[in-house]
Design an enzyme around this catalytic site. Structure first.
Site, PDB file in Angstrom:
ATOM      1  CB  CYS A 220      -0.899   0.181   1.129  1.00  0.00           C
ATOM      2  SG  CYS A 220      -1.973  -1.377   1.205  1.00  0.00           S
TER       3      CYS A 220
ATOM      4  CG  HIS B 105      -3.304   3.370   2.428  1.00  0.00           C
ATOM      5  ND1 HIS B 105      -3.681   2.968   1.028  1.00  0.00           N
ATOM      6  CD2 HIS B 105      -3.093   2.292   3.243  1.00  0.00           C
ATOM      7  CE1 HIS B 105      -4.000   1.759   1.147  1.00  0.00           C
ATOM      8  NE2 HIS B 105      -3.675   1.432   2.443  1.00  0.00           N
TER       9      HIS B 105
ATOM     10  CG  ASN C 121      -6.863  -0.781   1.586  1.00  0.00           C
ATOM     11  OD1 ASN C 121      -5.837  -0.095   0.769  1.00  0.00           O
ATOM     12  ND2 ASN C 121      -6.215  -1.099   2.723  1.00  0.00           N
TER      13      ASN C 121
HETATM   14  O1  UT7 Z   1      -3.908  -1.054   3.477  1.00  0.00           O
HETATM   15  C1  UT7 Z   1      -3.042  -1.741   4.868  1.00  0.00           C
HETATM   16  C2  UT7 Z   1      -3.262  -1.101   5.914  1.00  0.00           C
HETATM   17  N1  UT7 Z   1      -4.512  -1.794   6.548  1.00  0.00           N
HETATM   18  C3  UT7 Z   1      -5.077  -1.112   7.519  1.00  0.00           C
HETATM   19  O2  UT7 Z   1      -4.723  -0.058   7.804  1.00  0.00           O
HETATM   20  C4  UT7 Z   1      -5.995  -1.776   8.402  1.00  0.00           C
HETATM   21  C5  UT7 Z   1      -5.785  -1.608   9.768  1.00  0.00           C
HETATM   22  N2  UT7 Z   1      -6.897  -2.032  10.757  1.00  0.00           N
HETATM   23  C6  UT7 Z   1      -8.133  -1.687  10.667  1.00  0.00           C
HETATM   24  O3  UT7 Z   1      -8.647  -1.009   9.926  1.00  0.00           O
HETATM   25  C7  UT7 Z   1      -9.078  -2.429  11.583  1.00  0.00           C
HETATM   26  O4  UT7 Z   1      -8.142  -3.074  12.736  1.00  0.00           O
HETATM   27  C8  UT7 Z   1      -9.920  -3.283  11.315  1.00  0.00           C
HETATM   28  C9  UT7 Z   1     -11.229  -2.623  10.309  1.00  0.00           C
HETATM   29  C10 UT7 Z   1      -9.274  -4.260  10.227  1.00  0.00           C
HETATM   30  C11 UT7 Z   1     -10.727  -4.075  12.157  1.00  0.00           C
HETATM   31  O5  UT7 Z   1     -11.295  -3.062  13.092  1.00  0.00           O
HETATM   32  P1  UT7 Z   1     -11.129  -3.416  14.704  1.00  0.00           P
HETATM   33  O6  UT7 Z   1     -12.100  -2.158  15.430  1.00  0.00           O
HETATM   34  O7  UT7 Z   1      -9.718  -3.459  14.978  1.00  0.00           O
HETATM   35  O8  UT7 Z   1     -12.062  -4.579  15.046  1.00  0.00           O
HETATM   36  P2  UT7 Z   1     -11.020  -6.101  15.739  1.00  0.00           P
HETATM   37  O9  UT7 Z   1     -10.314  -6.705  14.731  1.00  0.00           O
HETATM   38  O10 UT7 Z   1     -10.965  -5.665  17.048  1.00  0.00           O
HETATM   39  O11 UT7 Z   1     -12.751  -6.936  15.928  1.00  0.00           O
HETATM   40  C12 UT7 Z   1     -13.736  -6.675  16.516  1.00  0.00           C
HETATM   41  C13 UT7 Z   1     -14.857  -7.715  16.472  1.00  0.00           C
HETATM   42  C14 UT7 Z   1     -14.227  -9.079  16.560  1.00  0.00           C
HETATM   43  O12 UT7 Z   1     -15.125 -10.003  17.227  1.00  0.00           O
HETATM   44  P3  UT7 Z   1     -14.998 -10.387  18.784  1.00  0.00           P
HETATM   45  O13 UT7 Z   1     -13.910 -11.182  18.722  1.00  0.00           O
HETATM   46  O14 UT7 Z   1     -14.966  -9.089  19.298  1.00  0.00           O
HETATM   47  O15 UT7 Z   1     -16.282 -11.183  18.838  1.00  0.00           O
HETATM   48  C15 UT7 Z   1     -14.040  -9.451  15.072  1.00  0.00           C
HETATM   49  O16 UT7 Z   1     -14.206 -11.128  14.778  1.00  0.00           O
HETATM   50  O17 UT7 Z   1     -15.468  -7.602  15.049  1.00  0.00           O
HETATM   51  C16 UT7 Z   1     -15.259  -8.885  14.610  1.00  0.00           C
HETATM   52  N3  UT7 Z   1     -15.279  -8.616  12.881  1.00  0.00           N
HETATM   53  C17 UT7 Z   1     -16.414  -8.470  12.162  1.00  0.00           C
HETATM   54  N4  UT7 Z   1     -17.771  -8.596  12.444  1.00  0.00           N
HETATM   55  C18 UT7 Z   1     -18.595  -8.287  11.427  1.00  0.00           C
HETATM   56  C19 UT7 Z   1     -13.943  -8.607  12.253  1.00  0.00           C
HETATM   57  N5  UT7 Z   1     -14.526  -8.202  11.004  1.00  0.00           N
HETATM   58  C20 UT7 Z   1     -15.675  -8.183  11.051  1.00  0.00           C
HETATM   59  C21 UT7 Z   1     -16.870  -8.158  10.085  1.00  0.00           C
HETATM   60  N6  UT7 Z   1     -18.029  -8.076  10.295  1.00  0.00           N
HETATM   61  N7  UT7 Z   1     -16.410  -7.675   8.678  1.00  0.00           N
END
Ligand code: UT7
Length: 324
Positions: free
Chosen positions: A118, A251, A281
């Site tokens: 990216c 980005h 993205n």
């Molecule tokens: O291009 C490269 C750069 N990439 C990035 O910059 C990405 C950086 N990271 C992020 O943008 C965020 O960390 C994410 C969007 C990927 C995730 O958001 P988050 O607030 O960090 O969520 P999390 O990973 O802590 O997940 C929270 C909950 C989890 O469930 P439990 O364990 O709390 O029960 C996940 O399983 O959300 C769940 N979850 C989803 N639920 C519904 C994860 N993905 C999804 C989904 N739909 N698509």
């Protein structure tokens, strides 16, 4: 002294738009739960463009390149350097840049790909700037292009909802006054595992895991830290203060990351160019696509100071300060 200036921008998105609702309904048929509410509130993404089967990165890149050439009032024969930033090349080789060159119907001048995921466009632009400053090129096409849909595990809701396909391009030309004011590129290979597609083809067989995998929270934290620091470094190098920046073109991964960085830099929200709601993205394409959108809609004008920032797998990141 010889400088490099952006003289044209272009972008291209495949026509098929997939909304969060449509994606959630499709994933539900495979027993995977997600929703528009989750995706929008956690990321700001509302939809993404997805290339039809058979449409490749070089096709998207060529459309974006033609649009940038048009915008610059140039023809492909003026170009003596083509750099394509991509992690989803058409082939192992030749490079996507060579395929774009062939599509444009020209030959001669260097053409190669850069691989910084990216951050790729920012790496490519800094490389083209160095070529031009050194007198090794006069007019460069720098393109970020991806068909990321091809490396997503559509059963992994933590990643597949975040990405889309597209291409963005600029023409960078030799100039008497500075356009690229400063550039700072960085990498930390020890963080390779937090964002990777660790597969390959060996003896005709796929080895490892070719799908994109990400530790989202680790990437989130590093992105905020790295890009905040990098913004200060690139401004210090150019001798400008953060409040002189007219436009931040980062980005496009997550609106919460952009807002964190914006707040840390005390940049008003109106200065932030956001396209992730519509494009999601698009990896290496996201910065040039956002630049093109804000350039074409008249927000970014000649003379404006723009901060371009990329961050992604590697772990890589970089900032470029541009006088448009
Ligand atoms: O291009 C490269 C750069 N990439 C990035 O910059 C990405 C950086 N990271 C992020 O943008 C965020 O960390 C994410 C969007 C990927 C995730 O958001 P988050 O607030 O960090 O969520 P999390 O990973 O802590 O997940 C929270 C909950 C989890 O469930 P439990 O364990 O709390 O029960 C996940 O399983 O959300 C769940 N979850 C989803 N639920 C519904 C994860 N993905 C999804 C989904 N739909 N698509």
């Amino acid at each position: 002294m010889r400088y490099a200036k952006i003289t044209g921008t272009g972008g291209y998105l495949p026509p098929r738009i997939v909304s969060n609702d449509e994606l959630a309904a499709d994933m539900a048929t495979r027993g995977i739960e997600t929703s528009d509410a989750w995706i929008t509130s956690r990321t700001g993404i509302r939809q993404r463009h997805i290339a039809d089967p058979g449409v490749t990165t070089s096709t998207l890149a060529t459309h974006a390149a033609r649009a940038a050439l048009d915008n610059a009032g140039m023809s492909a024969t003026d170009i003596d350097l083509i750099i394509v930033a991509t992690s989803t090349p058409d082939f192992i080789f030749p490079s996507t840049a060579c395929l774009v060159q062939a599509n444009l119907g020209v030959a001669g001048g260097a053409a190669f790909d850069v691989q910084a995921v990216c951050s790729g466009f920012v790496y490519g632009l800094a490389t083209a700037d160095a070529f031009i400053q050194a007198g090794r090129a006069r007019h460069a096409l720098v393109i970020g292009a991806e068909v990321f849909s091809g490396i997503l595990d559509w059963n992994d809701r933590r990643t597949c909802v975040l990405f889309g396909d597209g291409a963005g391009a600029v023409v960078l030309s030799a100039a008497d006054e500075p356009g690229i004011l400063s550039a700072k590129l960085d990498a930390d290979g020890s963080q390779m595992n937090i964002l990777c597609a660790a597969g390959n083809v060996v003896r005709g067989q796929v080895t490892g895991d070719p799908f994109l995998r990400m530790d989202g929270q680790a990437v989130f934290k590093l992105a905020v830290q790295a890009l905040t620091r990098s913004a200060h470094e690139v401004c210090d190098e150019a001798g400008v203060s953060i409040d002189q920046i007219d436009w931040m073109v980062p980005h496009q991964a997550n609106i919460r990351i952009l807002n964190f960085i914006g707040r840390r830099l005390h940049l008003p929200e109106e200065k932030l160019v956001v396209t992730l709601d519509k494009h999601a993205n698009t990896s290496a394409a996201s910065v040039p696509l956002a630049l093109d959108v804000a350039h074409r809609d008249g927000r970014i004008k000649a003379g404006d100071l723009a901060l371009l920032q990329g961050v992604g797998g590697g772990f890589t990141w970089g900032s470029i300060l541009v006088r448009m």
